[in-house]
Write a protein that holds these residues in place. Structure first.
Motif, PDB file in Angstrom:
ATOM      1  N   ALA A 186      -8.126  -6.918 -10.250  1.00 15.19           N
ATOM      2  CA  ALA A 186      -8.266  -5.877 -11.173  1.00 15.19           C
ATOM      3  C   ALA A 186      -9.788  -5.493 -11.327  1.00 15.19           C
ATOM      4  CB  ALA A 186      -6.940  -6.017 -12.311  1.00 15.19           C
ATOM      5  N   LEU A 187     -10.082  -6.216 -10.872  1.00 13.31           N
ATOM      6  CA  LEU A 187     -12.048  -6.763 -11.322  1.00 13.31           C
ATOM      7  C   LEU A 187     -13.138  -6.407 -10.045  1.00 13.31           C
ATOM      8  CD1 LEU A 187     -12.529  -8.913 -14.234  1.00 13.31           C
ATOM      9  CD2 LEU A 187     -12.525  -6.570 -14.130  1.00 13.31           C
ATOM     10  N   ALA A 188     -12.024  -6.046  -8.544  1.00 11.49           N
ATOM     11  CA  ALA A 188     -12.987  -6.115  -7.637  1.00 11.49           C
ATOM     12  C   ALA A 188     -13.708  -4.983  -7.787  1.00 11.49           C
ATOM     13  CB  ALA A 188     -11.658  -6.009  -6.835  1.00 11.49           C
ATOM     14  N   ASP A 189     -15.223  -4.952  -7.024  1.00 12.59           N
ATOM     15  CA  ASP A 189     -16.474  -4.013  -7.193  1.00 12.59           C
ATOM     16  C   ASP A 189     -16.868  -3.319  -8.464  1.00 12.59           C
ATOM     17  OD1 ASP A 189     -18.099  -3.137  -6.550  1.00 12.59           O
ATOM     18  OD2 ASP A 189     -17.991  -1.144  -5.504  1.00 12.59           O
ATOM     19  N   ARG A 190     -16.142  -4.692  -9.962  1.00  9.25           N
ATOM     20  CA  ARG A 190     -16.100  -4.299 -11.286  1.00  9.25           C
ATOM     21  C   ARG A 190     -18.097  -4.826 -11.863  1.00  9.25           C
ATOM     22  NH1 ARG A 190     -12.478  -1.944 -14.342  1.00  9.25           N
ATOM     23  NH2 ARG A 190     -11.695  -1.512 -11.351  1.00  9.25           N
ATOM     24  N   PRO A 191     -18.716  -3.815 -12.528  1.00 13.79           N
ATOM     25  CA  PRO A 191     -20.278  -4.409 -12.666  1.00 13.79           C
ATOM     26  C   PRO A 191     -19.528  -5.046 -13.492  1.00 13.79           C
ATOM     27  CG  PRO A 191     -20.236  -2.263 -12.622  1.00 13.79           C
ATOM     28  CD  PRO A 191     -18.562  -2.312 -12.392  1.00 13.79           C
ATOM     29  N   VAL A 192     -20.110  -6.208 -14.121  1.00 17.30           N
ATOM     30  CA  VAL A 192     -19.859  -6.966 -15.227  1.00 17.30           C
ATOM     31  C   VAL A 192     -21.366  -7.751 -15.859  1.00 17.30           C
ATOM     32  CG1 VAL A 192     -19.209  -9.403 -16.414  1.00 17.30           C
ATOM     33  CG2 VAL A 192     -17.748  -8.288 -14.224  1.00 17.30           C
ATOM     34  N   LEU A 193     -21.581  -7.787 -16.921  1.00 16.58           N
ATOM     35  CA  LEU A 193     -22.717  -8.536 -18.028  1.00 16.58           C
ATOM     36  C   LEU A 193     -22.041  -9.822 -18.350  1.00 16.58           C
ATOM     37  CD1 LEU A 193     -25.369  -6.647 -20.201  1.00 16.58           C
ATOM     38  CD2 LEU A 193     -24.525  -9.181 -20.077  1.00 16.58           C
ATOM     39  N   ALA A 194     -22.535 -11.335 -18.137  1.00 15.94           N
ATOM     40  CA  ALA A 194     -21.953 -12.408 -18.607  1.00 15.94           C
ATOM     41  C   ALA A 194     -23.320 -12.658 -19.392  1.00 15.94           C
ATOM     42  CB  ALA A 194     -21.673 -12.988 -17.809  1.00 15.94           C
ATOM     43  N   ALA A 195     -22.405 -13.260 -20.482  1.00 17.91           N
ATOM     44  CA  ALA A 195     -23.608 -13.484 -21.918  1.00 17.91           C
ATOM     45  C   ALA A 195     -22.590 -15.080 -22.499  1.00 17.91           C
ATOM     46  CB  ALA A 195     -23.382 -12.690 -22.711  1.00 17.91           C
ATOM     47  N   ALA A 196     -23.849 -15.748 -23.162  1.00 15.36           N
ATOM     48  CA  ALA A 196     -22.812 -16.784 -24.279  1.00 15.36           C
ATOM     49  C   ALA A 196     -24.061 -16.684 -25.320  1.00 15.36           C
ATOM     50  CB  ALA A 196     -22.530 -17.943 -23.007  1.00 15.36           C
ATOM     51  N   THR A 197     -22.830 -17.836 -26.311  1.00 11.72           N
ATOM     52  CA  THR A 197     -23.619 -18.756 -27.403  1.00 11.72           C
ATOM     53  C   THR A 197     -23.442 -19.892 -27.243  1.00 11.72           C
ATOM     54  OG1 THR A 197     -22.127 -18.080 -28.809  1.00 11.72           O
ATOM     55  CG2 THR A 197     -23.747 -16.173 -28.473  1.00 11.72           C
ATOM     56  N   GLY A 198     -24.277 -20.484 -27.959  1.00 11.31           N
ATOM     57  CA  GLY A 198     -24.435 -21.807 -27.643  1.00 11.31           C
ATOM     58  C   GLY A 198     -24.733 -22.675 -28.898  1.00 11.31           C
ATOM     59  N   THR A 248     -27.201 -25.204 -28.926  1.00  3.32           N
ATOM     60  CA  THR A 248     -28.896 -25.732 -28.374  1.00  3.32           C
ATOM     61  C   THR A 248     -28.625 -25.024 -26.705  1.00  3.32           C
ATOM     62  OG1 THR A 248     -29.565 -27.288 -26.940  1.00  3.32           O
ATOM     63  CG2 THR A 248     -27.138 -27.463 -27.168  1.00  3.32           C
ATOM     64  N   ALA A 249     -30.051 -24.483 -26.282  1.00  2.00           N
ATOM     65  CA  ALA A 249     -30.604 -24.145 -25.746  1.00  2.00           C
ATOM     66  C   ALA A 249     -29.464 -25.025 -24.310  1.00  2.00           C
ATOM     67  CB  ALA A 249     -31.743 -24.078 -25.530  1.00  2.00           C
ATOM     68  N   ARG A 250     -29.089 -25.743 -24.438  1.00  2.00           N
ATOM     69  CA  ARG A 250     -29.195 -26.801 -23.253  1.00  2.00           C
ATOM     70  C   ARG A 250     -27.812 -26.183 -22.505  1.00  2.00           C
ATOM     71  NH1 ARG A 250     -30.373 -31.488 -26.619  1.00  2.00           N
ATOM     72  NH2 ARG A 250     -28.130 -31.483 -26.969  1.00  2.00           N
ATOM     73  N   HIS A 251     -27.145 -25.810 -23.313  1.00  2.00           N
ATOM     74  CA  HIS A 251     -25.562 -24.924 -22.753  1.00  2.00           C
ATOM     75  C   HIS A 251     -25.954 -23.757 -21.706  1.00  2.00           C
ATOM     76  CE1 HIS A 251     -23.188 -27.749 -24.515  1.00  2.00           C
ATOM     77  NE2 HIS A 251     -23.039 -27.613 -26.489  1.00  2.00           N
ATOM     78  N   SER A 252     -26.530 -22.929 -21.853  1.00  2.00           N
ATOM     79  CA  SER A 252     -27.848 -22.299 -20.951  1.00  2.00           C
ATOM     80  C   SER A 252     -27.271 -22.025 -20.019  1.00  2.00           C
ATOM     81  CB  SER A 252     -28.644 -21.769 -21.136  1.00  2.00           C
ATOM     82  OG  SER A 252     -29.998 -22.547 -20.392  1.00  2.00           O
ATOM     83  N   LEU A 253     -27.300 -23.305 -18.972  1.00  2.00           N
ATOM     84  CA  LEU A 253     -26.851 -23.225 -17.730  1.00  2.00           C
ATOM     85  C   LEU A 253     -24.756 -23.075 -17.612  1.00  2.00           C
ATOM     86  CD1 LEU A 253     -28.881 -27.121 -16.834  1.00  2.00           C
ATOM     87  CD2 LEU A 253     -29.379 -24.005 -16.440  1.00  2.00           C
ATOM     88  N   ALA A 254     -24.365 -22.941 -18.381  1.00  2.00           N
ATOM     89  CA  ALA A 254     -22.625 -22.766 -18.112  1.00  2.00           C
ATOM     90  C   ALA A 254     -22.968 -21.534 -17.592  1.00  2.00           C
ATOM     91  CB  ALA A 254     -22.010 -22.989 -19.361  1.00  2.00           C
ATOM     92  N   LEU A 255     -23.689 -20.428 -18.754  1.00  2.00           N
ATOM     93  CA  LEU A 255     -23.487 -18.908 -17.559  1.00  2.00           C
ATOM     94  C   LEU A 255     -23.201 -19.112 -15.667  1.00  2.00           C
ATOM     95  CD1 LEU A 255     -25.412 -18.224 -20.041  1.00  2.00           C
ATOM     96  CD2 LEU A 255     -23.360 -17.145 -19.429  1.00  2.00           C
TER      97      LEU A 255
END
Length: 209
Positions: free
Chosen positions: A107-119, A121-128
């Protein structure tokens, strides 16, 4: 001038939520860039906390409520998707994952996605990169190069600081570029729709007989 739809999914659990705040800023940046390119934009914001019970019920029964069906159709039928989650235990939260577990195959095939996150501590940024990007790759979506993570120190008085603002603008421009270059979405695919006429289907049966 082309009409575009932008789905914005945020999985924050508190209210107010920094996750929703980041989602809104990403949506604004993407919308502004699309408008600059001559498109009109309809933004549909979805806070998953408002549908949490329906999401669990769908997982247990296999049937969505009318409200959840509308949300799933809005997300899978949009021209572009912004998906934002808080990071718990080095990954997306359970509500975020449960919602995307309900998205039908391709259903999301070829759909443009922007992924983002909050946390917290900045150490969690690798989860993206080790959690969100692989999940959307599995769904065959096209994740834009720039992901955006916001830690508490990235906010000043409820607004993004200079560095975060620049990342938001860059990511929004990348998503707008992907959306703008594609044909406008025709909406979600109906899994029960016929791919041919009854005559064609019957003639195929006759040939196999």
């Amino acid at each position: 001038m082309t009409a575009r739809t932008l789905a914005v999914v945020s999985a924050g659990l508190s209210q107010p939520s920094s996750t929703r705040l980041l989602a809104d800023q990403l949506a604004a940046a993407t919308r502004d860039e699309l408008v600059r390119r001559g498109d009109t934009v309809e933004v549909r914001s979805v806070e998953l906390r408002e549908h949490a019970h329906d999401i669990v019920n769908h997982l247990l029964t296999g049937f969505p409520s009318p409200a959840l069906r509308e949300v799933l159709d809005a997300v899978t039928g949009a021209d572009g998707l912004i998906a934002v989650t808080p990071i718990f235990n080095a990954s997306y939260n359970g509500l975020f994952k449960s919602f995307f577990d309900l998205v039908e195959k391709d259903a999301l095939a070829d759909r443009p996605v922007l992924a983002a996150a909050t946390g917290g501590t900045a150490r969690h940024s690798l989860a993206l990169e080790h959690a969100l990007r692989p999940m959307f790759a599995y769904l065959r979506a096209v994740v834009v190069p720039t992901t955006v993570f916001a830690a508490p120190e990235d906010w000043s008085g409820g607004t993004a600081d200079g560095a975060l603002r620049r990342r938001v603008e860059r990511a929004g421009a990348e998503l707008a570029d992907q959306v703008h270059r594609r044909a406008a979405s025709t909406g979600p695919t109906d899994p029960f729709a016929l791919t041919g006429s009854f005559e064609d289907l019957l003639s195929g049966l006759r040939r196999d007989a």
